[in-house]
Design a protein around this motif. Structure first.
Motif, PDB file in Angstrom:
ATOM      1  N   PHE A 135      -7.115   3.069   6.706  1.00 15.92           N
ATOM      2  CA  PHE A 135      -7.229   2.757   5.277  1.00 15.92           C
ATOM      3  C   PHE A 135      -5.819   2.511   4.734  1.00 15.92           C
ATOM      4  O   PHE A 135      -4.916   3.305   5.010  1.00 15.92           O
ATOM      5  N   ALA A 136      -5.676   1.449   3.948  1.00 11.91           N
ATOM      6  CA  ALA A 136      -4.435   1.260   3.190  1.00 11.91           C
ATOM      7  C   ALA A 136      -4.833   1.386   1.730  1.00 11.91           C
ATOM      8  O   ALA A 136      -5.840   0.791   1.308  1.00 11.91           O
ATOM      9  N   ILE A 137      -4.095   2.168   0.972  1.00 15.07           N
ATOM     10  CA  ILE A 137      -4.537   2.444  -0.413  1.00 15.07           C
ATOM     11  C   ILE A 137      -3.343   2.533  -1.369  1.00 15.07           C
ATOM     12  O   ILE A 137      -2.248   2.953  -0.971  1.00 15.07           O
ATOM     13  N   SER A 138      -3.582   2.109  -2.590  1.00 20.42           N
ATOM     14  CA  SER A 138      -2.596   2.249  -3.679  1.00 20.42           C
ATOM     15  C   SER A 138      -3.336   2.393  -4.994  1.00 20.42           C
ATOM     16  O   SER A 138      -4.504   1.988  -5.075  1.00 20.42           O
ATOM     17  N   SER A 149       0.859  -1.189   0.000  1.00 24.21           N
ATOM     18  CA  SER A 149       0.000   0.000   0.000  1.00 24.21           C
ATOM     19  C   SER A 149       0.895   1.238   0.000  1.00 24.21           C
ATOM     20  O   SER A 149       1.937   1.267   0.649  1.00 24.21           O
ATOM     21  N   SER A 150       0.460   2.269  -0.733  1.00 24.42           N
ATOM     22  CA  SER A 150       1.286   3.490  -0.824  1.00 24.42           C
ATOM     23  C   SER A 150       1.088   4.382   0.389  1.00 24.42           C
ATOM     24  O   SER A 150       2.008   5.050   0.835  1.00 24.42           O
ATOM     25  N   TYR A 151      -0.159   4.454   0.869  1.00 24.05           N
ATOM     26  CA  TYR A 151      -0.461   5.353   1.985  1.00 24.05           C
ATOM     27  C   TYR A 151      -1.341   4.654   3.009  1.00 24.05           C
ATOM     28  O   TYR A 151      -2.129   3.771   2.666  1.00 24.05           O
ATOM     29  N   HIS A 152      -1.213   5.137   4.236  1.00 22.54           N
ATOM     30  CA  HIS A 152      -2.098   4.676   5.311  1.00 22.54           C
ATOM     31  C   HIS A 152      -2.759   5.898   5.907  1.00 22.54           C
ATOM     32  O   HIS A 152      -2.067   6.837   6.311  1.00 22.54           O
TER      33      HIS A 152
END
Ligand code: GLA
Length: 396
Positions: free
Chosen positions: A56-59, A21-24
Motif C-alpha cells: 500500500f502507498a498512502i498519503s 506517498s508518505s508511507y508504504h
C-alpha cells in the motif's frame, strides 16, 4: 521481487495523485501448517507469514475526497468519508469499506486520504489475500492518522470487517498471522486465549512448497458460514450431555462417540474432525521442535483426510494434488490449506527431490485438469510493517 512491487506502487502513486506517498505498508499472505477450521472452534493453529505481499502507498489527501486505486485491476474508488449511503460489499472494495466502518464504530477520526495498492499474493488461493487487504489498510490508516491502535486492535478490526461487512464469519487466525508473523518463525496461536509461542523453523533437508490448484474459492460461496453453524450445533448438543465441556478444546472423541446416535451424521462428522484436528496441532508442534519430520508429514496427511472426508471442504483438484504425493518418497506429507474448495496444498518435501517432483506433478495435474499449476517456495517473513520512502531503495 517485492522491491520491484514496492517501487512500482510508489511510482504509480506519484503519477496518479501528483504527490509522493508518505508511507508504504507491506502486508503479507500467510500459510497454515496445520490446524484448519479450528480457529473458530477454539483450537490452536501453526501459522506463518510469507514473502508475498500487498503493498500500500498512502498519503493524506488535500481535497475533500478519498481515493483508492487497485493498481493491478485498473480500478478506482473515490468517495467522501462522511457519506452514509449504502456501500458496495463485493470484491476488494468491500474489505476497504468494512475497515472504514469498523473505525467509525470505534469513533476513530480519520481525514481524507489517497491510496494505491498492488499485490503479488495470488487471490482466492488460500493465502489470505483478504486479511492482507484488511489488516494492511487498518495498519496504514493507523500510521497515517496516528490512531494509536494496538496491533491486536488492528487484527480485530480486520476480522470484524470481514465478519460484519463482507459477511464471512471467519475466525481470527488470518488477521492475527498477518500482523504478528515473524521472519523465519512458525507462530503457534491459541485461538481461545490468543496466547502465542514462536518457533524458529528449521526444516534441515526439507522445505515447504505450496502448489496452487488454480481453483479460486471465495469463502462465502464455499459454505464457510455453514460449517461454523454446524460446529456450533454440535457443540451445543455435546454441552447438553457434558456440561463441563465448554469448548471443543476440552471435549474428547470418547464423549462424542457416546452421543453419536443423537447427532445428525453430518454434525457428528464435523465435530469428529474438529476434535481430531485440535489434537493434531500440539503433536505437530512437538514434532517440529523435535525435528521429527516423518511424524509431521503423517499429521499433514491425516489433516487432509479429515478435511476431505469429515469436514468436506476439499475438492477433486486438491485431492489429486495430495494423492499424487503418496508414492513420492521425497514427500513426507501434504494437505489442502485454508478455507478449502480450492486454493493451495502445502507440501513437506525433501529439498533434493523438489525440482523433479514439481515437474512431474505439474505435467500430471495439467493433463488431468487443464489448469496451469503454479508452485511457491515458503519463505517465512515478517508480519505487516511500514517502510519509509527512503527505505525503498534498500528493501528486499
Ligand atoms: C479461512 C478463515 C480462517 C480459518 C480458515 C480455515 O482462511 O478466514 O479464519 O477459519 O479459513 O482454517
Amino acid at each position: 521481487m517485492n522491491k520491484r512491487l514496492i517501487r512500482e506502487t510508489s511510482t504509480f502513486f506519484k503519477e496518479k495523485f501528483n504527490q509522493a506517498s508518505s508511507y508504504h505498508i507491506l502486508s503479507p499472505g500467510r500459510i497454515n501448517l496445520i490446524g484448519e477450521h479450528i480457529d473458530y472452534n477454539d483450537g490452536s493453529v501453526l501459522l506463518g507469514t510469507i514473502d508475498k505481499i500487498v503493498c500500500f502507498a498512502i498519503s493524506k489527501s488535500n481535497t475533500d475526497v478519498s481515493s483508492i486505486i487497485a493498481k493491478d485491476l485498473g480500478e478506482r474508488l473515490s468517495f467522501r468519508l462522511h457519506d452514509n449511503s449504502p456501500k458496495e460489499k463485493d470484491g476488494w472494495i468491500g474489505y476497504f469499506y468494512g475497515v472504514l466502518d469498523e473505525l467509525k464504530k470505534r469513533t476513530l477520526r480519520i481525514e481524507n486520504f489517497n491510496l494505491v495498492f498492488s499485490s503479488n499474493i495470488p487471490m482466492g488461493s488460500g493465502l489470505s489475500s483478504s486479511a492482507a487487504l484488511e489488516c494492511g489498510f487498518g495498519f496504514a490508516l493507523n500510521v497515517l492518522f496516528d490512531l494509536k491502535l494496538t496491533k491486536l486492535e488492528i487484527v480485530k478490526i480486520g476480522q470484524q470487517a470481514e465478519n460484519n461487512f463482507a459477511g464471512v464469519k471467519c475466525g481470527i487466525m488470518d488477521q492475527f498471522a498477518n500482523i504478528f508473523g515473524q521472519k523465519n518463525h512458525i507462530l503457534k496461536l491459541n485461538c481461545h486465549t490468543l496466547e502465542t509461542e514462536y518457533h524458529r523453523l528449521q526444516l534441515d533437508e526439507y522445505s515447504l512448497v505450496l502448489l496452487n490448484s488454480g481453483v479460486k474459492h471465495t469463502l462465502l460461496d464455499s459454505s464457510y458460514n455453514n460449517r461454523r453453524e454446524e460446529c456450533a450445533q454440535g457443540l451445543a448438543a455435546i454441552k447438553k450431555h457434558f456440561p463441563q465441556v465448554n469448548t471443543f478444546r476440552n471435549c474428547t472423541e470418547n464423549q462424542l462417540y457416546q452421543i453419536e446416535n443423537e447427532l445428525e451424521k453430518t454434525i457428528f462428522k464435523r465435530c469428529l474432525y474438529v476434535i481430531q484436528e485440535i489434537n493434531r496441532v500440539p503433536q505437530a508442534f512437538d514434532a517440529l521442535k523435535k525435528r521429527d519430520y516423518d511424524k509431521l508429514g503423517k499429521l499433514l496427511y491425516k489433516s487432509h483426510k479429515g478435511l476431505n472426508e469429515l469436514y468436506e471442504v476439499s475438492c477433486s483438484e486438491l485431492n489429486f494434488l495430495v494423492a499424487h504425493t503418496f508414492d513420492e518418497s521425497g514427500v513426507l506429507g501434504a494437505r489442502m490449506m485454508g478455507g478449502g474448495f480450492g486454493g493451495c496444498t502445502i507440501n513437506l518435501i525433501r529439498k533434493d527431490c523438489e525440482t523433479a517432483f514439481k515437474t512431474k506433478i505439474k505435467i500430471a495435474y495439467e493433463k488431468e485438469f487443464n489448469i496451469p499449476l503454479h508452485s511457491y517456495q515458503v519463505n517465512l517473513s515478517n508480519g505487516t510493517s511500514c517502510i519509509q520512502v527512503e527505505q525503498i531503495a534498500t528493501s528486499s
